[in-house]
Structure formats: structure tokens, C-alpha cells
Design a protein around this motif. Structure first.
Motif, PDB file in Angstrom:
ATOM      1  N   ALA A  17     -27.442 105.988 -38.353  1.00  0.00           N
ATOM      2  CA  ALA A  17     -26.774 105.344 -39.491  1.00  0.00           C
ATOM      3  C   ALA A  17     -26.716 106.268 -40.697  1.00  0.00           C
ATOM      4  O   ALA A  17     -25.702 106.337 -41.400  1.00  0.00           O
ATOM      5  CB  ALA A  17     -27.502 104.048 -39.854  1.00  0.00           C
ATOM      6  N   ILE A  18     -27.803 107.003 -40.940  1.00  0.00           N
ATOM      7  CA  ILE A  18     -27.840 107.928 -42.076  1.00  0.00           C
ATOM      8  C   ILE A  18     -26.855 109.072 -41.871  1.00  0.00           C
ATOM      9  O   ILE A  18     -26.176 109.504 -42.805  1.00  0.00           O
ATOM     10  CB  ILE A  18     -29.272 108.460 -42.267  1.00  0.00           C
ATOM     11  N   ALA A  19     -26.752 109.568 -40.642  1.00  0.00           N
ATOM     12  CA  ALA A  19     -25.804 110.657 -40.357  1.00  0.00           C
ATOM     13  C   ALA A  19     -24.361 110.162 -40.437  1.00  0.00           C
ATOM     14  O   ALA A  19     -23.470 110.860 -40.943  1.00  0.00           O
ATOM     15  CB  ALA A  19     -26.081 111.245 -38.978  1.00  0.00           C
ATOM     16  N   ALA A  20     -24.126 108.947 -39.943  1.00  0.00           N
ATOM     17  CA  ALA A  20     -22.760 108.431 -39.870  1.00  0.00           C
ATOM     18  C   ALA A  20     -22.228 107.966 -41.222  1.00  0.00           C
ATOM     19  O   ALA A  20     -21.005 107.926 -41.413  1.00  0.00           O
ATOM     20  CB  ALA A  20     -22.696 107.276 -38.870  1.00  0.00           C
ATOM     21  N   GLY A 133     -30.545 116.293 -35.991  1.00  0.00           N
ATOM     22  CA  GLY A 133     -29.091 116.275 -36.118  1.00  0.00           C
ATOM     23  C   GLY A 133     -28.636 115.554 -37.377  1.00  0.00           C
ATOM     24  O   GLY A 133     -27.724 116.011 -38.076  1.00  0.00           O
ATOM     25  N   ALA A 134     -29.288 114.417 -37.693  1.00  0.00           N
ATOM     26  CA  ALA A 134     -28.941 113.677 -38.906  1.00  0.00           C
ATOM     27  C   ALA A 134     -29.202 114.514 -40.152  1.00  0.00           C
ATOM     28  O   ALA A 134     -28.404 114.507 -41.104  1.00  0.00           O
ATOM     29  CB  ALA A 134     -29.735 112.373 -38.962  1.00  0.00           C
ATOM     30  N   ALA A 135     -30.312 115.251 -40.157  1.00  0.00           N
ATOM     31  CA  ALA A 135     -30.632 116.104 -41.306  1.00  0.00           C
ATOM     32  C   ALA A 135     -29.582 117.191 -41.490  1.00  0.00           C
ATOM     33  O   ALA A 135     -29.175 117.494 -42.625  1.00  0.00           O
ATOM     34  CB  ALA A 135     -32.021 116.724 -41.116  1.00  0.00           C
ATOM     35  N   ILE A 136     -29.129 117.776 -40.378  1.00  0.00           N
ATOM     36  CA  ILE A 136     -28.102 118.818 -40.462  1.00  0.00           C
ATOM     37  C   ILE A 136     -26.802 118.244 -41.011  1.00  0.00           C
ATOM     38  O   ILE A 136     -26.151 118.851 -41.883  1.00  0.00           O
ATOM     39  CB  ILE A 136     -27.872 119.452 -39.076  1.00  0.00           C
ATOM     40  N   VAL A 137     -26.400 117.076 -40.518  1.00  0.00           N
ATOM     41  CA  VAL A 137     -25.155 116.458 -40.971  1.00  0.00           C
ATOM     42  C   VAL A 137     -25.222 116.120 -42.455  1.00  0.00           C
ATOM     43  O   VAL A 137     -24.300 116.434 -43.232  1.00  0.00           O
ATOM     44  CB  VAL A 137     -24.850 115.188 -40.144  1.00  0.00           C
ATOM     45  N   VAL A 138     -26.316 115.489 -42.885  1.00  0.00           N
ATOM     46  CA  VAL A 138     -26.452 115.114 -44.293  1.00  0.00           C
ATOM     47  C   VAL A 138     -26.481 116.355 -45.190  1.00  0.00           C
ATOM     48  O   VAL A 138     -25.849 116.392 -46.257  1.00  0.00           O
ATOM     49  CB  VAL A 138     -27.726 114.258 -44.500  1.00  0.00           C
ATOM     50  N   ALA A 139     -27.211 117.387 -44.759  1.00  0.00           N
ATOM     51  CA  ALA A 139     -27.273 118.621 -45.550  1.00  0.00           C
ATOM     52  C   ALA A 139     -25.900 119.284 -45.639  1.00  0.00           C
ATOM     53  O   ALA A 139     -25.495 119.774 -46.706  1.00  0.00           O
ATOM     54  CB  ALA A 139     -28.293 119.576 -44.935  1.00  0.00           C
ATOM     55  N   LEU A 140     -25.177 119.296 -44.518  1.00  0.00           N
ATOM     56  CA  LEU A 140     -23.857 119.929 -44.485  1.00  0.00           C
ATOM     57  C   LEU A 140     -22.865 119.186 -45.378  1.00  0.00           C
ATOM     58  O   LEU A 140     -22.141 119.802 -46.177  1.00  0.00           O
ATOM     59  CB  LEU A 140     -23.352 119.975 -43.043  1.00  0.00           C
ATOM     60  N   THR A 179     -22.769 114.399 -34.945  1.00  0.00           N
ATOM     61  CA  THR A 179     -23.011 112.955 -35.001  1.00  0.00           C
ATOM     62  C   THR A 179     -22.750 112.291 -33.658  1.00  0.00           C
ATOM     63  O   THR A 179     -23.516 111.424 -33.221  1.00  0.00           O
ATOM     64  CB  THR A 179     -22.124 112.316 -36.088  1.00  0.00           C
ATOM     65  N   VAL A 180     -21.674 112.688 -33.005  1.00  0.00           N
ATOM     66  CA  VAL A 180     -21.371 112.145 -31.680  1.00  0.00           C
ATOM     67  C   VAL A 180     -22.492 112.466 -30.700  1.00  0.00           C
ATOM     68  O   VAL A 180     -22.929 111.611 -29.920  1.00  0.00           O
ATOM     69  CB  VAL A 180     -20.029 112.701 -31.168  1.00  0.00           C
ATOM     70  N   ALA A 181     -22.994 113.696 -30.750  1.00  0.00           N
ATOM     71  CA  ALA A 181     -24.037 114.119 -29.819  1.00  0.00           C
ATOM     72  C   ALA A 181     -25.334 113.349 -30.026  1.00  0.00           C
ATOM     73  O   ALA A 181     -26.014 112.992 -29.058  1.00  0.00           O
ATOM     74  CB  ALA A 181     -24.290 115.622 -29.965  1.00  0.00           C
ATOM     75  N   VAL A 182     -25.693 113.049 -31.279  1.00  0.00           N
ATOM     76  CA  VAL A 182     -26.953 112.342 -31.522  1.00  0.00           C
ATOM     77  C   VAL A 182     -26.799 110.835 -31.333  1.00  0.00           C
ATOM     78  O   VAL A 182     -27.780 110.126 -31.067  1.00  0.00           O
ATOM     79  CB  VAL A 182     -27.511 112.638 -32.934  1.00  0.00           C
TER      80      VAL A 182
END
Length: 262
Positions: A17-20, A133-140, A179-182
């Protein structure tokens, strides 16, 4: 609700949810819902590739999802209507993935788990991958937030500000693939797009700024995970679809709230 597997499921869902949330906002603003759906459907081909070559599901799914997104980005400006192109690639990738899975021998495959998720079977290793993965997405997204907003608002304004919209599109593409992968373990390939779009759409009436919408989307996503897991526990329903149902009901409530306030 305090059993270990339920705690792991809740943590996994919260990570997705956090990544999406911030990514879903850009999907809604840019009207990329079908783009996200096509990328998610392609992930089942990545699952088949991962099982065939005995590699990580995360790596296989992310690789194929990224290839799908890049293919769409390249072909979209070459005489193909975007909706037609996405429809052809999405359903073709899903079909080829399902056919490829049927040829894999010696491995027991639960297709329902990949299509609709198996959040209750999340392990500690899965949790680590999901949150990383969520951390990478949020950071990016956080790093490119201002540039992404400018490119989303107006491409000419982005060029005038020294921002390359195509580069920002690649950033979104990469974040979407992660996001899809996680998320494939949590809600499955058929429901990933729902977790991207519905919480963001539900948070829109409750916010006045882009940042506020991203926070609202994340909050609604986490609430949907917890309430959906509770409903699945009480009524013995599938966990992934139950989470999406709660998100959909929340969207309905916020839409009614917006109309009443208007």
C-alpha cells in the motif's frame, strides 16, 4: 488476528500500500490505468520464466514487467493507438504466461495464488523483499516528485524548466515494475492495478494538494489491507479480493462525501 501469519500478511499488505500510494496518484493523474494493468498482466510471464530457470520470482516478474512497460513506451508513438496496443500486449502476455506455466514440469504451481495473491502465505523473506521494494519506490518517487509533477502537469512547461518528460516517464515505468513485482504475492497479477488505482482515486476527494492525495491514498490502502484481512478472517473469503473490495467501498464512501460536500 495476532497469529504470526496474520501479522506477516498485514505487514506485507501495508508495504504494498505504501509503495502503490504515490505511484497510484501519478497513474490516476496521467490516466495510465490501462498501462498499469498491462504491466501487471505481463508479470505472469515473468513468473513462468522464474520457475523455468529456477530464479527469484521477484527478479523474473520485475524484468518482464519492465520490458512490457518499455515496449509500450517505445511503440506508443509509432502509429499504434495506445488503448489497442495495451490491450494486445496485456492479454497476449497473460496468455503466453499461462501457457508457459503449463509446460513447466517437476514444479507444483498454484496459479490462483499468482493470479489473485496468497497474502496469508507470506514469509519473512517475502516481507524483506516487499519492504525493500517499497522503500526503493518511495525513495525514487520522492526524489523525482517535483519533476514528475511538472511533467504530468504540462510537457512544455517541463521542457522550459529543463526537465525531460521522457526521462520522468522512465522513472515511473521503473517504479511500476518494482511495485508489480512486490505486489504479486499479496494481491496477484489480476488485482495489482486495483491497488494502484482505487486507493488513489478514493483519496482524491479528501485532499487539496498532490502530497495530501498521496498520503490519503497510502492511509486508505493500509486501512483496506487491515479491514480486508479481518473480513477474510471472519467470513472465510479470499484475502486479496477482500482487500480490494474494502478499497472499492472506501472509494464509494469518499465519492458520496464529495458529492454531499459539493
Amino acid at each position: 488476528m495476532l497469529d504470526d501469519f496474520m501479522v506477516r500478511a498485514a505487514l506485507a499488505g501495508a508495504g504494498v500500500a505504501i509503495a502503490a500510494a504515490p505511484l497510484g496518484c501519478f497513474v490516476v493523474w496521467r490516466r495510465m490505468a490501462y498501462f498499469g494493468d498491462a504491466t501487471a498482466h505481463a508479470a505472469i510471464l515473468g513468473v513462468a520464466m522464474s520457475l523455468a530457470f529456477s530464479m527469484s520470482i521477484f527478479i523474473g516478474s520485475m524484468t518482464v514487467a519492465l520490458m512490457m512497460a518499455l515496449t509500450v513506451s517505445v511503440l506508443s508513438g509509432r502509429g499504434y493507438a495506445m488503448d489497442t496496443l495495451l490491450g494486445v500486449l496485456a492479454h497476449s502476455a497473460l496468455a503466453f504466461g499461462l501457457v508457459a506455466v503449463s509446460f513447466i514440469t517437476g514444479v507444483r504451481i498454484d496459479l490462483m495464488a499468482y493470479l489473485f495473491g496468497d497474502i496469508l502465505a507470506v514469509t519473512q523473506g517475502d516481507l524483506a523483499v516487499i519492504w525493500a521494494g517499497a522503500a526503493i519506490v518511495v525513495a525514487l518517487i520522492g526524489w523525482r516528485w517535483s519533476a514528475l509533477l511538472t511533467a504530468t502537469l504540462n510537457e512544455d512547461l517541463a521542457y522550459a524548466s529543463g526537465i525531460d518528460p521522457k526521462r520522468e516517464q522512465l522513472v515511473l515505468t521503473f517504479a511500476l515494475a518494482i511495485t508489480v513485482a512486490v505486489a504479486i504475492k499479496v494481491v496477484g497479477v489480476l488485482l495489482i492495478a486495483a491497488m494502484l488505482i482505487i486507493p488513489a482515486a478514493a483519496g482524491r476527494p479528501l485532499s487539496r494538494t498532490p502530497e495530501g492525495m498521496a498520503v490519503a491514498a497510502g492511509t486508505i490502502g493500509i486501512f483496506s489491507v487491515i479491514a480486508g484481512l479481518r473480513a477474510a478472517y471472519e467470513f472465510d473469503t479470499p484475502a486479496g479480493p477482500s482487500i480490494v473490495c474494502v478499497a472499492a467501498l472506501t472509494f464509494l464512501l469518499t465519492s458520496v462525501f464529495r458529492n454531499v460536500r459539493a
